[in-house]
Motif scaffolding. Structure first.
Motif, PDB file in Angstrom:
ATOM      1  N   LEU A  68       0.828  -1.201   0.000  1.00 45.35           N
ATOM      2  CA  LEU A  68       0.000   0.000   0.000  1.00 45.35           C
ATOM      3  C   LEU A  68       0.863   1.252   0.000  1.00 45.35           C
ATOM      4  CD1 LEU A  68      -2.898   1.081   0.135  1.00 45.35           C
ATOM      5  CD2 LEU A  68      -2.746   0.958   2.626  1.00 45.35           C
ATOM      6  N   ILE A  72       0.775   3.990  -3.031  1.00 46.79           N
ATOM      7  CA  ILE A  72       0.476   5.406  -2.793  1.00 46.79           C
ATOM      8  C   ILE A  72       1.565   6.277  -3.412  1.00 46.79           C
ATOM      9  CG2 ILE A  72       0.316   7.177  -0.988  1.00 46.79           C
ATOM     10  CD1 ILE A  72      -1.060   5.095   0.759  1.00 46.79           C
ATOM     11  N   ARG A 142      -7.237  -1.707 -13.584  1.00 43.42           N
ATOM     12  CA  ARG A 142      -7.799  -1.355 -12.280  1.00 43.42           C
ATOM     13  C   ARG A 142      -9.016  -2.201 -11.927  1.00 43.42           C
ATOM     14  NH1 ARG A 142      -9.058   4.887 -10.362  1.00 43.42           N
ATOM     15  NH2 ARG A 142      -8.796   4.522  -8.110  1.00 43.42           N
ATOM     16  N   THR A 274      -5.854  -4.568  -3.433  1.00 39.77           N
ATOM     17  CA  THR A 274      -5.669  -3.201  -2.937  1.00 39.77           C
ATOM     18  C   THR A 274      -4.684  -2.423  -3.800  1.00 39.77           C
ATOM     19  OG1 THR A 274      -6.065  -3.977  -0.670  1.00 39.77           O
ATOM     20  CG2 THR A 274      -5.022  -1.820  -0.933  1.00 39.77           C
ATOM     21  N   THR A 275      -3.558  -3.049  -4.133  1.00 40.46           N
ATOM     22  CA  THR A 275      -2.524  -2.382  -4.930  1.00 40.46           C
ATOM     23  C   THR A 275      -3.044  -1.949  -6.296  1.00 40.46           C
ATOM     24  OG1 THR A 275      -0.783  -3.671  -3.840  1.00 40.46           O
ATOM     25  CG2 THR A 275      -0.226  -2.637  -5.935  1.00 40.46           C
ATOM     26  N   ILE A 278      -5.816   0.940  -6.257  1.00 36.24           N
ATOM     27  CA  ILE A 278      -5.388   2.299  -5.902  1.00 36.24           C
ATOM     28  C   ILE A 278      -4.898   3.072  -7.122  1.00 36.24           C
ATOM     29  CG2 ILE A 278      -3.538   3.572  -4.717  1.00 36.24           C
ATOM     30  CD1 ILE A 278      -3.874   1.760  -2.385  1.00 36.24           C
TER      31      ILE A 278
END
Length: 337
Positions: A68, A72, A142, A274-275, A278
């Motif tokens: 994460l 980011i 995505r 999650t990766t 984002i």
């Protein structure tokens, strides 16, 4: 960005920061899991629910936090390397070392989880190939990350329904004992404070880990995808190695493969989901993954299918353990050359 502050440090200092960040991340994650489980039990959740949700997600916390932090910062390939590298490390090194310490029995209920994990992994690889394959590599769009996150609660529901014994065995003894009555106010406040401090430790450890890994990889001329899929993946998989060795030593080898399958499912669904979700453009898959990481992962799945899916073989023995450990050694060798 934190990497900008440490890029001028001597290489030895960067390596020290990398090791220290792994220790901070691991210790903070362990304490966070213990307190989260303890609080959940004190608040009245059943052991089955806590084991299959809080504990299951918590054991993958180091991978989630580091991936994460990288995502980011715009480095989705770091998260990809961490997740795939952890899956390879768990399924080859962890089970290989465990089998060398004793026989690892395979229960029939693990067949469905293994088939689901294998099928989802093949679909994951296929998606990266079909969605945007070119000379540079592939692409995980995505929406594929969103799909993995949608599957996550369904998998957790299935795990709760199966009442996994290997997760129940891992529940902290103190937490299990304290779950019978209401928590004292002072103890509850203390647990919440420890939980908050541990969360900060996880965040700080993950941020330092990613920054030092990126700077160290650049300084050594090694792609950070290699660092994340080998050194970082190994570091974040140390708890699984320890758990497996202890389980085998005390005659509970059947817990080892349950832990590995659960950890790999979390790496695939939670870490990668999650990766990918984002980053607006998804995650690029380097060409090298189709030549090394993915073939090695598929090879390991084929090898594990023999004891898990074959009726005559009901355990992972020392011979298969040696082969799994050798596959991991080959994986490391080709990564660094």
């Amino acid at each position: 960005m934190l990497a900008g502050y440490i890029e001028d440090f001597h290489l030895s200092i960067i390596i020290l920061i990398f090791i220290l960040s792994l220790v901070i991340l691991s210790k903070s994650a362990d304490k966070l899991i213990d307190k989260a489980v303890e609080l959940s039990l004190q608040l009245g959740l059943s052991k089955v629910v806590v084991g299959a949700t809080v504990l299951s997600i918590g054991t993958t916390l180091p991978e989630v936090a580091s991936s994460l932090a990288a995502a980011i910062g715009g480095n989705g390939e770091f998260g990809l390397g961490n997740a795939i590298g952890s899956m390879i490390t768990n399924a080859s090194l962890v089970l290989g070392v465990g089998a060398l310490g004793g026989i690892i029995p395979v229960k029939k209920g693990m067949q469905q989880t293994f088939l689901f994990m294998s099928g989802l992994s093949f679909l994951f690889i296929g998606t990266s190939f079909v969605a945007g394959m070119n000379e540079a590599g592939g692409l995980l769009p995505r929406w594929s990350g969103g799909a993995l996150l949608v599957i996550l609660p369904l998998y957790l529901w299935y795990t709760v329904k199966q009442k996994p014994d290997h997760l129940m065995e891992e529940l902290p003894v103190e937490a299990a004992n304290d779950s019978g009555g209401p928590a004292e106010q002072g103890g509850l406040i203390k647990s919440i404070l420890i939980l908050a401090a541990s969360s900060l430790g996880v965040t700080a450890g993950a941020t330092l880990l990613v920054a030092s890994a990126e700077v160290g990889a650049a300084r050594l001329g090694i792609p950070d995808t290699v660092i994340s899929s080998t050194l970082v993946a190994f570091g974040t998989s140390v708890p699984e190695v320890t758990t497996t060795l202890v389980a085998v030593r005390y005659g509970h080898g059947e817990l080892a493969i349950g832990n590995v399958l659960g950890a790999n499912m979390m790496n695939l669904l939670l870490v990668m989901g999650t990766t990918i979700s984002i980053l607006p453009g998804g995650v690029s898959v380097p060409q090298s993954y189709y030549l090394l990481q993915f073939p090695i992962l598929i090879l390991i799945f084929i090898l594990l299918s023999i004891p898990i899916l074959t009726k005559r073989v009901e355990s992972i023995n020392k011979g298969q353990g040696i082969l799994l450990a050798l596959i991991y050694a080959v994986y490391l060798f080709f990564n660094f050359i």
